[in-house]
Design an enzyme around this catalytic site. Sequence first.
Site, PDB file in Angstrom:
ATOM      1  N   ASN A 132     -17.990  16.887 -43.689  1.00 59.56           N
ATOM      2  CA  ASN A 132     -18.487  17.847 -42.712  1.00 59.56           C
ATOM      3  C   ASN A 132     -19.828  17.368 -42.156  1.00 59.56           C
ATOM      4  OD1 ASN A 132     -19.754  20.139 -41.497  1.00 59.56           O
ATOM      5  ND2 ASN A 132     -18.275  21.426 -42.569  1.00 59.56           N
ATOM      6  N   ARG A 155     -14.786   8.641 -26.816  1.00 61.01           N
ATOM      7  CA  ARG A 155     -14.785   7.371 -26.091  1.00 61.01           C
ATOM      8  C   ARG A 155     -13.805   6.377 -26.722  1.00 61.01           C
ATOM      9  NH1 ARG A 155     -21.009   6.178 -25.330  1.00 61.01           N
ATOM     10  NH2 ARG A 155     -20.157   4.307 -24.329  1.00 61.01           N
ATOM     11  N   ALA A 172     -30.324  18.978 -45.051  1.00 57.95           N
ATOM     12  CA  ALA A 172     -30.622  19.105 -43.616  1.00 57.95           C
ATOM     13  C   ALA A 172     -31.900  18.345 -43.281  1.00 57.95           C
ATOM     14  CB  ALA A 172     -30.776  20.576 -43.256  1.00 57.95           C
ATOM     15  N   ASP A 219       0.822  -1.221   0.000  1.00 53.93           N
ATOM     16  CA  ASP A 219       0.000   0.000   0.000  1.00 53.93           C
ATOM     17  C   ASP A 219       0.856   1.270   0.000  1.00 53.93           C
ATOM     18  OD1 ASP A 219       0.919  -0.136   2.609  1.00 53.93           O
ATOM     19  OD2 ASP A 219      -1.065  -0.047   3.556  1.00 53.93           O
ATOM     20  N   HIS A 257     -20.646  20.788 -33.996  1.00 53.43           N
ATOM     21  CA  HIS A 257     -21.679  21.144 -33.003  1.00 53.43           C
ATOM     22  C   HIS A 257     -22.655  20.000 -32.733  1.00 53.43           C
ATOM     23  CE1 HIS A 257     -20.505  24.998 -34.901  1.00 53.43           C
ATOM     24  NE2 HIS A 257     -20.847  24.390 -36.031  1.00 53.43           N
TER      25      HIS A 257
HETATM   26  C1  UD1 Z   1       2.175  -1.087   8.783  1.00 54.10           C
HETATM   27  C2  UD1 Z   1       3.246  -1.268   9.888  1.00 54.10           C
HETATM   28  C3  UD1 Z   1       3.489   0.080  10.548  1.00 54.10           C
HETATM   29  C4  UD1 Z   1       3.953   1.082   9.507  1.00 54.10           C
HETATM   30  C5  UD1 Z   1       2.937   1.182   8.368  1.00 54.10           C
HETATM   31  C6  UD1 Z   1       3.516   2.008   7.224  1.00 54.10           C
HETATM   32  C7  UD1 Z   1       3.151  -3.549  10.791  1.00 54.10           C
HETATM   33  C8  UD1 Z   1       2.680  -4.400  11.896  1.00 54.10           C
HETATM   34  N1  UD1 Z   1       2.805  -2.240  10.857  1.00 54.10           N
HETATM   35  O1  UD1 Z   1       0.959  -0.673   9.415  1.00 54.10           O
HETATM   36  O2  UD1 Z   1       4.504  -0.028  11.552  1.00 54.10           O
HETATM   37  O3  UD1 Z   1       4.173   2.341  10.113  1.00 54.10           O
HETATM   38  O4  UD1 Z   1       2.622  -0.126   7.832  1.00 54.10           O
HETATM   39  O5  UD1 Z   1       2.588   2.125   6.162  1.00 54.10           O
HETATM   40  O6  UD1 Z   1       3.828  -4.023   9.909  1.00 54.10           O
HETATM   41  N2  UD1 Z   1      -0.743  -7.363   4.839  1.00 54.10           N
HETATM   42  C9  UD1 Z   1      -0.724  -8.706   4.458  1.00 54.10           C
HETATM   43  N3  UD1 Z   1      -1.156  -9.649   5.334  1.00 54.10           N
HETATM   44  C10 UD1 Z   1      -1.598  -9.348   6.585  1.00 54.10           C
HETATM   45  C11 UD1 Z   1      -1.621  -7.972   6.978  1.00 54.10           C
HETATM   46  C12 UD1 Z   1      -1.168  -7.009   6.086  1.00 54.10           C
HETATM   47  O7  UD1 Z   1      -0.317  -9.032   3.334  1.00 54.10           O
HETATM   48  O8  UD1 Z   1      -1.956 -10.283   7.319  1.00 54.10           O
HETATM   49  C13 UD1 Z   1      -0.300  -6.349   3.859  1.00 54.10           C
HETATM   50  C14 UD1 Z   1      -1.421  -5.381   3.475  1.00 54.10           C
HETATM   51  O9  UD1 Z   1      -2.065  -5.832   2.310  1.00 54.10           O
HETATM   52  C15 UD1 Z   1      -0.674  -4.071   3.232  1.00 54.10           C
HETATM   53  C16 UD1 Z   1       0.591  -4.207   4.082  1.00 54.10           C
HETATM   54  O10 UD1 Z   1       0.722  -5.570   4.451  1.00 54.10           O
HETATM   55  O11 UD1 Z   1      -0.314  -3.907   1.896  1.00 54.10           O
HETATM   56  C17 UD1 Z   1       0.548  -3.352   5.342  1.00 54.10           C
HETATM   57  O12 UD1 Z   1      -0.591  -3.710   6.119  1.00 54.10           O
HETATM   58  P1  UD1 Z   1      -1.483  -2.616   6.825  1.00 54.10           P
HETATM   59  O13 UD1 Z   1      -2.600  -3.310   7.507  1.00 54.10           O
HETATM   60  O14 UD1 Z   1      -1.803  -1.526   5.883  1.00 54.10           O
HETATM   61  O15 UD1 Z   1      -0.459  -2.101   7.950  1.00 54.10           O
HETATM   62  P2  UD1 Z   1      -0.465  -0.675   8.640  1.00 54.10           P
HETATM   63  O16 UD1 Z   1      -1.506  -0.643   9.699  1.00 54.10           O
HETATM   64  O17 UD1 Z   1      -0.501   0.386   7.613  1.00 54.10           O
HETATM   65 MG    MG Z   2      -0.922   0.366   5.597  1.00 55.47          MG
END
Ligand code: UD1
Ligand code: MG
Length: 413
Positions: free
Chosen positions: A357, A313, A403, A105, A343
Amino acid sequence: MKKASPFAVIILAAGKGSRMKSAKPKVMHEIAGLPILNWLISRVEGLNPEKIIVVTAPNMNDVIEAAAPHTCVIQKEQLGTGDAVKPAMAALKDFSGKVLVLLGDEPFVDIDILQNMLDTDGPSVMAIEPPSNKGLGRVITDKDFNLVEIVEQKDCDEEQKKITLSNAGNFCFEAKKLTEWLDALSNNNAQGEYYLTDVPKIAQANGVKTKVIKAKTSMIWGINTKSELADHEIFAQMMLRERAMSNGVTMIDPDSVTLSFDTQLDEDVTLEPNVFIGKGVIIAKNVTIHAFSYIEGTEIEEGAEIGPFARIRPKSHIGKKASIGNFIEVNRSIIEEGAKAKHVSYLGDTILGAKSNVGAGTVIANYDGFFKHQSQIGNNVFIGSNSTIISPVIIGDNAIIAAGSNVNKDIPG
Ligand code: UD1
Ligand code: MG
């Protein structure tokens, strides 16, 4: 030059993304038309890793498709970021280089800092001081900037919450060590999860320190909510507009222009205020897109003029010096060189020949209620205002249509 040692990248993307309040996996939400995950993958590819492994959850086939050709592994239950790394390490069991663990993320992670982490001896973690550290783990260091611990916000006491140095979420470890240390993780914390952020503590217990590598950011870090997604969209749009303008595009009010990750704009294209460009648009030199036009899936050739208030589109092609004016909808149509529709018209499933046209209020009626049909209009044709062309018809070169005509038969040239 020393040959870079092979390393692998793991991207964690199995989380539910519950804070997004969406049926879609979090990493599939789009920024400028490209999923969050693909922004990250394309950045990381720039580092030339040996392997990129994406961790996803069961039934997230769209994530598997988006990650291709890279490997996906499945985390069966979302038990935390530490647990998520385990299936990836199983896939890397014969790999002995370094591993960068990244969070899916965070699409705009700085790859120079990732390179620093790879070049650092021993484990490392990326730390930041973003404008807000709401929800982030707090980073506690010793005087040499080694990591003492990361405390998740939910586990912080009031004093720890005030710490500004925060966990960016990205780690670098030796593959073999990481596998050992993951086995020692526990889920004894506020969220009952296996935290990746606890791995350095286990490393330390085994006498290995983790270096803290600081990265600069002026952004909200990580996408957990729709508002953070919008924040990243603003950043991406700024980046895309800057790139376009440095390639010679003119914008009168850049902030009002929306581009797509794949928009191709040549020199001396002018985009007036409030233009929206969706996926798959290529615009050649000296094209002007007037205000409030909406364009997707279209190639526009040199010198053409579009809008104001035009909608083009997908699967359309606008030829050289063609002119598409206000309140014109072009859909799956080819408008050839120098043709004009200035137009209030609908041009659907049409080939409009060169220099023809189309008068105001003309509709190409391409749909009979069951099927779509195509019409072919020759070169130098004049279609008078308020005509309805009922597809499928072929209108020959140089035809003149009065037309208000209803055309439901072919017209010879
Ligand atoms: C996490 C960090 C936090 C950090 C922050 C930065 C941990 C415990 N916490 O928190 O310290 O400051 O990111 O953005 O690591 N994911 C999995 N499996 C799981 C849980 C999460 O694949 O079981 C993946 C999610 O899809 C995501 C990423 O890990 O892409 C981070 O998980 P998220 O829940 O967003 O962690 P944060 O609460 O943001
Ligand atoms: Mg996160």
